[in-house]
Design an enzyme around this catalytic site. Structure first.
Site, short mmCIF file in Angstrom:
data_model
loop_
_atom_site.label_atom_id
_atom_site.label_comp_id
_atom_site.label_asym_id
_atom_site.label_seq_id
_atom_site.Cartn_x
_atom_site.Cartn_y
_atom_site.Cartn_z
N GLU A 79 -7.26 23.67 1.12
CA GLU A 79 -6.71 23.71 2.47
C GLU A 79 -6.51 22.29 2.98
O GLU A 79 -7.37 21.76 3.69
CB GLU A 79 -7.72 24.41 3.38
CG GLU A 79 -7.89 25.88 3.12
CD GLU A 79 -7.06 26.68 4.08
OE1 GLU A 79 -7.02 26.34 5.27
OE2 GLU A 79 -6.42 27.62 3.63
N HIS A 93 -13.69 26.57 6.83
CA HIS A 93 -12.29 26.24 7.16
C HIS A 93 -12.26 24.86 7.83
O HIS A 93 -13.17 24.50 8.58
CB HIS A 93 -11.73 27.31 8.10
CG HIS A 93 -10.24 27.21 8.25
ND1 HIS A 93 -9.64 26.25 9.02
CD2 HIS A 93 -9.23 27.94 7.70
CE1 HIS A 93 -8.32 26.39 8.95
NE2 HIS A 93 -8.05 27.41 8.15
P1 PGA Z 1 -1.09 28.06 8.57
O1 PGA Z 1 -2.68 28.12 8.48
O2 PGA Z 1 -0.55 29.08 7.62
O3 PGA Z 1 -0.78 28.37 10.01
O4 PGA Z 1 -0.68 26.66 8.18
C1 PGA Z 1 -3.23 28.17 7.22
C2 PGA Z 1 -4.71 28.03 7.25
O5 PGA Z 1 -5.32 27.67 8.25
O6 PGA Z 1 -5.31 28.28 6.22
#
Ligand code: PGA
Length: 236
Positions: free
Chosen positions: A158, A101
């Protein structure tokens, strides 16, 4: 069409808050029905919340709900203080793990090699890696994985600038990145993550070329999580 939703609870919630989130989830599920094979909900709580959530999900089985961790050690079991190895998860029903991530890469300085080692550890334990990639990571990350490892991942685009900002990336960008992902990883399930919620454009939420979503903020309450899920699944 099956949509995969990964609820990433990040470092939120006390034990008590997690208990009431789980109660809300189970209550909601008692009164909801989803079209067959339309939803796979993968919940990624904090490590301390994992055993209790697992226990309660085992008591009240819902075939479309699975359990993930938000991270995994790049090392096997052993003298790695603070790390949680796949062996530590034995006995829990963990089927997936998020790896790479952008918050791990950014705040914990994880490298592509670290992430590749996490993928390897997960696969060796038959846990499916949900590999998160910013656009700039895709080629370098793919380069340090073997082809059969790449094929066993779920990939998630992401874009860091769209995480937690309330503004998702455009459908056009998301579909463009899918092509880059597919060229490197093959036709593995492709998720998008970054500010997805019940307000997100239906065209994006229901697009057949996006296999699902990684959801942070909108997964923090069962109301917001299922308002979004309903919008994804209800085509009328
Ligand atoms: P968020 O986070 O939905 O709060 O933007 C998404 C993520 O970290 O994948």
């Amino acid at each position: 069409m099956l949509k995969l939703i990964v609820a990433n609870l990040k470092s939120n919630k006390t034990q008590e808050e997690m208990q009431s989130w789980t109660t809300d989830l189970l209550t909601h599920l008692q009164k909801s029905t989803f079209p067959n094979d339309s939803l796979s909900l993968i919940i990624a709580p904090t490590f301390p919340a994992l055993p209790v959530l697992d226990y309660r999900l085992q008591q009240d089985k819902h075939a479309f709900i699975q359990l993930a961790t938000q991270d995994i050690s790049p090392f096997p079991a052993g003298s790695y203080t603070g790390a949680v190895s796949t062996r530590n998860l034995e006995g829990l029903h963990v089927t997936h793990t998020i790896v790479g991530h952008s918050e791990r890469r950014r705040y914990f300085h994880e490298t592509h090699i670290d992430v590749a080692n996490k993928v390897r550890e997960a696969l060796a334990a038959k846990i499916t890696p949900i590999l998160c990639l910013r656009e700039e990571d895709i080629l370098d990350q793919a380069a340090v994985l073997e082809s059969d490892e790449r094929k066993q991942c779920i990939v998630a685009f992401e874009p860091q600038d769209h995480i937690g900002t309330g503004i998702p990336d455009t459908l056009e960008d998301i579909l463009k990145i899918k092509e880059v992902m597919t060229a490197s990883f093959g036709s593995v399930p492709y998720l998008y993550g970054g500010s997805i919620d019940a307000m997100t454009d239906k065209e994006l939420l229901q697009h057949p070329d996006i296999d699902g979503f990684l959801v942070g903020s909108a997964s923090l309450t069962i109301d917001s999580l299922f308002s979004m899920i309903d919008r994804i699944l209800l085509t009328s």
